[in-house]
Motif scaffolding. Structure first.
Motif, PDB file in Angstrom:
ATOM      1  N   GLY A  58       0.777  -1.234   0.000  1.00  0.00           N
ATOM      2  CA  GLY A  58       0.000   0.000   0.000  1.00  0.00           C
ATOM      3  C   GLY A  58       0.814   1.291   0.000  1.00  0.00           C
ATOM      4  O   GLY A  58       0.316   2.339  -0.408  1.00  0.00           O
ATOM      5  N   SER A  59       2.057   1.240   0.480  1.00  0.00           N
ATOM      6  CA  SER A  59       2.886   2.456   0.570  1.00  0.00           C
ATOM      7  C   SER A  59       4.321   2.051   0.873  1.00  0.00           C
ATOM      8  O   SER A  59       4.587   0.876   1.180  1.00  0.00           O
ATOM      9  CB  SER A  59       2.380   3.359   1.717  1.00  0.00           C
ATOM     10  OG  SER A  59       2.578   2.702   2.962  1.00  0.00           O
ATOM     11  N   GLY A  60       5.211   3.020   0.848  1.00  0.00           N
ATOM     12  CA  GLY A  60       6.598   2.754   1.242  1.00  0.00           C
ATOM     13  C   GLY A  60       6.687   2.413   2.721  1.00  0.00           C
ATOM     14  O   GLY A  60       7.516   1.593   3.134  1.00  0.00           O
ATOM     15  N   ILE A  87      10.452  10.241   8.453  1.00  0.00           N
ATOM     16  CA  ILE A  87      10.130   9.537   9.708  1.00  0.00           C
ATOM     17  C   ILE A  87       9.650   8.096   9.499  1.00  0.00           C
ATOM     18  O   ILE A  87       9.773   7.246  10.387  1.00  0.00           O
ATOM     19  CB  ILE A  87       9.119  10.358  10.561  1.00  0.00           C
ATOM     20  CG1 ILE A  87       9.050   9.791  11.989  1.00  0.00           C
ATOM     21  CG2 ILE A  87       7.740  10.385   9.892  1.00  0.00           C
ATOM     22  CD1 ILE A  87       8.391  10.693  12.988  1.00  0.00           C
ATOM     23  N   ALA A  88       9.143   7.782   8.296  1.00  0.00           N
ATOM     24  CA  ALA A  88       8.603   6.437   8.046  1.00  0.00           C
ATOM     25  C   ALA A  88       9.652   5.344   8.299  1.00  0.00           C
ATOM     26  O   ALA A  88       9.304   4.240   8.739  1.00  0.00           O
ATOM     27  CB  ALA A  88       8.096   6.338   6.614  1.00  0.00           C
ATOM     28  N   THR A  89      10.925   5.647   8.031  1.00  0.00           N
ATOM     29  CA  THR A  89      11.984   4.646   8.242  1.00  0.00           C
ATOM     30  C   THR A  89      11.971   4.197   9.707  1.00  0.00           C
ATOM     31  O   THR A  89      12.023   2.990  10.004  1.00  0.00           O
ATOM     32  CB  THR A  89      13.377   5.240   7.897  1.00  0.00           C
ATOM     33  OG1 THR A  89      13.281   6.035   6.723  1.00  0.00           O
ATOM     34  CG2 THR A  89      14.417   4.151   7.728  1.00  0.00           C
ATOM     35  N   GLY A 185       4.991  12.035  -5.827  1.00  0.00           N
ATOM     36  CA  GLY A 185       6.127  12.890  -6.177  1.00  0.00           C
ATOM     37  C   GLY A 185       7.446  12.148  -6.368  1.00  0.00           C
ATOM     38  O   GLY A 185       8.459  12.759  -6.709  1.00  0.00           O
ATOM     39  N   LYS A 186       7.450  10.849  -6.163  1.00  0.00           N
ATOM     40  CA  LYS A 186       8.709  10.106  -6.292  1.00  0.00           C
ATOM     41  C   LYS A 186       9.130   9.989  -7.769  1.00  0.00           C
ATOM     42  O   LYS A 186       8.322  10.192  -8.664  1.00  0.00           O
ATOM     43  CB  LYS A 186       8.550   8.693  -5.706  1.00  0.00           C
ATOM     44  CG  LYS A 186       8.207   8.693  -4.226  1.00  0.00           C
ATOM     45  CD  LYS A 186       9.359   9.183  -3.380  1.00  0.00           C
ATOM     46  CE  LYS A 186       9.216   8.792  -1.950  1.00  0.00           C
ATOM     47  NZ  LYS A 186       9.246   9.911  -1.004  1.00  0.00           N
ATOM     48  N   ASN A 187      10.386   9.556  -8.003  1.00  0.00           N
ATOM     49  CA  ASN A 187      10.853   9.405  -9.403  1.00  0.00           C
ATOM     50  C   ASN A 187       9.924   8.469 -10.165  1.00  0.00           C
ATOM     51  O   ASN A 187       9.652   8.667 -11.345  1.00  0.00           O
ATOM     52  CB  ASN A 187      12.274   8.844  -9.441  1.00  0.00           C
ATOM     53  CG  ASN A 187      13.299   9.847  -8.950  1.00  0.00           C
ATOM     54  OD1 ASN A 187      12.967  10.695  -8.120  1.00  0.00           O
ATOM     55  ND2 ASN A 187      14.511   9.764  -9.451  1.00  0.00           N
ATOM     56  N   HIS A 310      14.529  19.108   3.183  1.00  0.00           N
ATOM     57  CA  HIS A 310      14.446  17.672   3.472  1.00  0.00           C
ATOM     58  C   HIS A 310      15.649  17.246   4.286  1.00  0.00           C
ATOM     59  O   HIS A 310      16.692  17.000   3.735  1.00  0.00           O
ATOM     60  CB  HIS A 310      14.380  16.856   2.171  1.00  0.00           C
ATOM     61  CG  HIS A 310      13.200  17.210   1.335  1.00  0.00           C
ATOM     62  ND1 HIS A 310      13.233  18.251   0.435  1.00  0.00           N
ATOM     63  CD2 HIS A 310      11.965  16.682   1.297  1.00  0.00           C
ATOM     64  CE1 HIS A 310      12.036  18.352  -0.146  1.00  0.00           C
ATOM     65  NE2 HIS A 310      11.252  17.415   0.356  1.00  0.00           N
ATOM     66  N   TYR A 311      15.545  17.306   5.585  1.00  0.00           N
ATOM     67  CA  TYR A 311      14.402  17.547   6.424  1.00  0.00           C
ATOM     68  C   TYR A 311      14.811  18.571   7.472  1.00  0.00           C
ATOM     69  O   TYR A 311      15.962  18.559   7.902  1.00  0.00           O
ATOM     70  CB  TYR A 311      13.933  16.242   7.066  1.00  0.00           C
ATOM     71  CG  TYR A 311      13.471  15.254   5.990  1.00  0.00           C
ATOM     72  CD1 TYR A 311      12.182  15.332   5.468  1.00  0.00           C
ATOM     73  CD2 TYR A 311      14.352  14.322   5.452  1.00  0.00           C
ATOM     74  CE1 TYR A 311      11.772  14.459   4.460  1.00  0.00           C
ATOM     75  CE2 TYR A 311      13.942  13.457   4.444  1.00  0.00           C
ATOM     76  CZ  TYR A 311      12.661  13.534   3.944  1.00  0.00           C
ATOM     77  OH  TYR A 311      12.269  12.694   2.939  1.00  0.00           O
ATOM     78  N   PRO A 312      13.885  19.419   7.933  1.00  0.00           N
ATOM     79  CA  PRO A 312      14.297  20.509   8.822  1.00  0.00           C
ATOM     80  C   PRO A 312      14.745  20.044  10.210  1.00  0.00           C
ATOM     81  O   PRO A 312      15.565  20.686  10.838  1.00  0.00           O
ATOM     82  CB  PRO A 312      13.048  21.383   8.917  1.00  0.00           C
ATOM     83  CG  PRO A 312      11.907  20.518   8.493  1.00  0.00           C
ATOM     84  CD  PRO A 312      12.464  19.478   7.570  1.00  0.00           C
TER      85      PRO A 312
HETATM   86  C1  LIG Z   1      13.208   7.714   2.738  1.00  0.00           C
HETATM   87  C2  LIG Z   1      11.738   7.397   2.805  1.00  0.00           C
HETATM   88  N1  LIG Z   1      11.337   6.308   3.490  1.00  0.00           N
HETATM   89  C3  LIG Z   1      10.041   5.972   3.564  1.00  0.00           C
HETATM   90  C4  LIG Z   1       9.059   6.707   2.935  1.00  0.00           C
HETATM   91  C5  LIG Z   1       7.633   6.311   3.091  1.00  0.00           C
HETATM   92  O1  LIG Z   1       6.959   6.107   1.900  1.00  0.00           O
HETATM   93  P1  LIG Z   1       5.372   6.337   1.769  1.00  0.00           P
HETATM   94  O2  LIG Z   1       5.131   7.802   1.852  1.00  0.00           O
HETATM   95  O3  LIG Z   1       5.025   5.769   0.437  1.00  0.00           O
HETATM   96  O4  LIG Z   1       4.733   5.598   2.889  1.00  0.00           O
HETATM   97  C6  LIG Z   1       9.429   7.824   2.196  1.00  0.00           C
HETATM   98  C7  LIG Z   1       8.417   8.629   1.491  1.00  0.00           C
HETATM   99  O5  LIG Z   1       8.377   9.810   1.525  1.00  0.00           O
HETATM  100  C8  LIG Z   1      10.803   8.185   2.126  1.00  0.00           C
HETATM  101  O6  LIG Z   1      11.207   9.264   1.443  1.00  0.00           O
END
Ligand SMILES: Cc1ncc(COP(=O)(O)O)c(C=O)c1O
Length: 368
Positions: A58-60, A87-89, A185-187, A310-312
């Protein structure tokens, strides 16, 4: 001159017919959740990444979280990454019940400084997540060597690095698994939310496939407790169309980056991005560094040039991660970069005139 940070409409206009026909095919087949369009894209994307398998999710964020879960990361474990990332990492680590442990970044590439890894590995460490920030791969060889010595998994956060290369190998195919975001917005961006995990490990790919579909190997036969993290059919169809154009779009980004580098070469108060010898950078973000970041950004905004940061705030200083106990000074390079980074407009369709206009305004700013 008006220079947007990103313009998805221009790109859409160039592929409108292909997209409309792909979406119509999904409508006609009513394959909305998972299904053949996702499967087709998975095969194409695995081949593109030079990997055995790709699993659409569904997403990264889903990709990172599910990959970690399926590698067995759980409560009590520690996973090492950098504080200079989205922050998702770290969220993915936290939502496995594990603890994010940060190491500082390299000042040239802005990616994980592998010299610092050994200092934070403990008996609880289970995995390392190098982030290929801005579209440039982290230096993978030393990371993989250390991981092998300590029996750790390496999960690449390739969410910003579709098509980037490390010594000729595609990002995402080098560690145990690689995670991609297809945020618009990704590549390689979907027309909604989507992500994928790429791996050469058939067993891991199968586990992730089942997990993203409620742990079912077969309809209503659940071999594990999973989740609903399927990619939808429209996104699979859009991504298949766009994947064909990705190599040309990445080349256009590289050309744009080269032009910026040339226009800014003699502005000594600005540090332009450095492409490492081992890397093919795909410039998801073109970030310069300057001590005058905030005033420069205001000046450019006044001239209708949109920039980003990216990122403050690095993750260790975010309120959300205060409980980890890091403080100002814990990661000096990441902190300095966060104060100095300025992302200039970057997308494949930027014109030379627009890049020149941005370069001119930056030069004028520093000439005052
Ligand atoms: C480095 C990094 N990790 C994880 C994500 C998370 O991906 P998503 O926004 O598809 O959940 C992003 C997306 O912005 C990202 O740039």
């Amino acid at each position: 001159m008006n220079v947007p940070f990103l313009d998805l409409k221009i790109q859409y206009n160039t592929i409108q017919e292909e997209i409309t026909s792909a979406l119509q095919n999904v409508l006609d087949s009513t394959s909305f959740a998972g299904g053949p369009f996702v499967e087709k894209f998975e095969k194409e994307f695995a081949a593109f990444c030079q990997a055995g398998f790709a699993v659409g999710v569904g997403s990264g964020t889903d990709a990172l979280w599910i990959a970690l879960l399926c590698l067995g990361i759980c409560q009590g474990d520690e996973v090492i990454t950098t504080p200079n990332t989205f922050i998702a990492t770290a969220e993915a680590i936290t939502f496995c019940g594990a603890k994010p442990v940060f190491v500082d970044i390299d000042e040239q590439t802005y990616n994980m400084n592998s010299d610092l890894l050994k200092g934070v590995i403990t008996t609880k460490t289970k995995a390392i997540i190098p982030v290929h920030l801005f579209g440039q791969p982290a230096d993978m060889d030393p990371i993989i060597k250390i991981a092998q010595e300590h029996g750790l998994f390496v999960l690449e956060d390739a969410c910003q690095a579709h098509g980037a290369e490390y010594q000729g190998r595609r990002a995402g195919s080098i560690g145990h698994a690689g995670c991609f975001s297809f945020y618009p917005g990704k590549n390689l961006g979907a027309y909604g939310e989507a992500g994928a995990v790429v791996t050469n490990n058939a067993e891991l790919a199968e586990k992730i496939k089942q997990f993203r579909d409620h742990g079912q190997a077969k309809k209503y036969f659940h071999s594990m407790i999973g989740w609903n993290a399927r990619m939808d059919g429209f996104q699979g169809a859009v991504l298949s169309v766009k994947l064909k154009h990705l190599p040309a779009w990445n080349e256009a980004r590289r050309k744009n980056a080269k032009l910026y580098n040339e226009f800014l070469a003699d502005v000594n108060k600005v540090q332009t991005p450095v492409e490492a010898d081992y890397a093919k950078h795909v410039y998801h973000i073109y970030a310069i560094r300057t001590k005058k970041r905030d005033v420069l950004m205001s000046g450019l905004t006044e001239k209708n040039i949109s920039c980003g940061i990216h990122y403050p705030i690095p993750l260790h200083l975010q309120d959300a991660y205060r409980s980890l106990g890091y403080t100002q000074g814990s990661f000096p390079v990441a902190e300095k970069c966060a104060e100095e980074f300025l992302s200039l407009p970057m997308f494949p369709e930027l014109t030379e005139g627009q890049i020149e206009a941005v370069g001119k305004e930056i030069k004028l700013f520093f000439a005052q």
